[in-house]
Design a protein around this motif. Structure first.
Motif, mmCIF file in Angstrom:
data_model
loop_
_atom_site.group_PDB
_atom_site.id
_atom_site.type_symbol
_atom_site.label_atom_id
_atom_site.label_comp_id
_atom_site.label_asym_id
_atom_site.label_seq_id
_atom_site.Cartn_x
_atom_site.Cartn_y
_atom_site.Cartn_z
ATOM 1 N N ASN A 101 17.913 39.783 1.231
ATOM 2 C CA ASN A 101 16.886 39.124 2.158
ATOM 3 C C ASN A 101 15.528 39.650 1.998
ATOM 4 O O ASN A 101 14.629 38.618 1.948
ATOM 5 N N GLU A 155 12.619 36.836 0.620
ATOM 6 C CA GLU A 155 11.254 36.945 1.185
ATOM 7 C C GLU A 155 10.219 37.228 -0.088
ATOM 8 O O GLU A 155 8.854 36.540 0.156
ATOM 9 N N TYR A 157 9.729 34.055 -1.779
ATOM 10 C CA TYR A 157 9.038 32.881 -0.897
ATOM 11 C C TYR A 157 7.523 33.167 -1.377
ATOM 12 O O TYR A 157 6.843 32.392 -1.367
#
Ligand code: GLU
Length: 295
Positions: free
Chosen positions: A259, A263, A266
């Motif tokens: 995760n 992020e 992104y």
């Protein structure tokens, strides 16, 4: 190679150089090395074990254009494969040390549970039933179920077309679309045809054994792009399919690591670049980066 592994450990900058330099560079003086980047992870964590091993097994699809398609290179390519590479890079493992394992829909939980692969990234919808056996990082994309028909088909315009009982639709065993479509199909036994891969469904559509194929829009858009003028989507998406990365049920640290990596991807543009280079070429929208669910 001018930098030894020990030197590469010295600074963060050297770490970065170490990964770049070792990826595919056969001039390394460190002949016993797997070419990975030594990183510091919590002792005993999956990340540490994988980093130390310097290799990884990734479950993905081999027959889905834009997401995981094994072509002439002999390695699968697509958005899922590129997302896998982002994670593998963050683990300090070179891309050429990824072993891809073909993972059709129905075996995804099994290969995670029995340790055949280290993680699965394979158009894998996050849902509660699957969460009973495995855990998901992500989502990293949100697709939606749709229907593929031949380009000249005017009769099927959405899932309601199967309510009359005369049209056959194909999907894949163990997939969410195969379950979802049952609520529209009048007689499941005679109208719903299931195979283990979408390729086989598309072949059945070509041969006239079925009238339609149903799964996520982005998978279907891949087949449309690869066969210009032959197929079309019949109507709008009628479900939401958030794609996650499957890991072992109790491996919270690995999930958190993935995760965090998503992020970061992104924010630094690598997630968008992965999309633009792959499935983004087939007409689907990437949309805003989905918020990861740290449940
Ligand atoms: N996303 C859906 C699922 O996870 C359909 C795609 C697939 O079968 O991989 O079941």
């Amino acid at each position: 190679m001018r930098f030894t592994r020990a030197a590469a450990l010295a600074t963060a900058a050297a770490l970065t150089f170490g990964m770049t330099a070792c990826g595919g560079n056969s001039e390394s003086g460190d002949s016993g090395s797997t070419g990975g980047e030594k990183k510091s992870f919590a002792a005993g964590s999956t990340m540490e074990k994988l980093n130390t091993a310097g290799s990884i097994k990734v479950g993905t699809k081999f027959d889905q254009p834009g997401f995981g398609l094994k072509g002439l290179s002999g390695k699968p390519e697509g958005f899922d494969v590129s997302v896998a590479k982002i994670i593998v890079n963050e683990l300090g493992i070179p891309e050429d040390k990824i072993e891809y394992v073909e993972t059709p829909s129905k075996v995804r939980e099994d290969v995670i549970v029995n340790g055949t692969v280290d993680f699965v990234v394979a158009t894998y919808t996050i849902n509660d039933k699957r969460k009973e056996r495995i855990a998901f990082a992500g989502p990293y994309y949100e697709a939606g179920q749709n229907i593929l028909v031949k380009a000249d088909d005017a009769a099927i315009t959405g899932p309601d077309a199967f309510k009359a009982g005369d049209k056959k639709v194909c999907s894949v065993t163990g997939s969410t679309p195969a379950e979802n479509i049952k609520t529209y199909v009048k007689d499941v036994a005679s109208q719903l045809v299931l195979f283990d891969t979408y390729d086989k469904c598309v072949t059945a559509l070509d041969g006239g054994q079925v009238n339609a194929v149903t799964t996520d829009n982005v998978i279907l858009l891949g087949y449309i792009a690869k066969n210009e003028g032959k197929y079309k989507l019949a109507g709008e998406n009628f479900t939401k399919e958030p794609y996650g990365i499957g890991v072992k049920l109790d491996d919270k640290d690995f999930r958190t690591f993935i995760n965090d990596t998503l992020e970061k991807a992104y924010a630094d543009g690598s997630w968008k670049k992965a999309w633009d280079d792959t499935a983004g070429k087939f007409g689907a929208e990437l949309g805003a980066a989905p918020a990861v669910n740290r449940y």
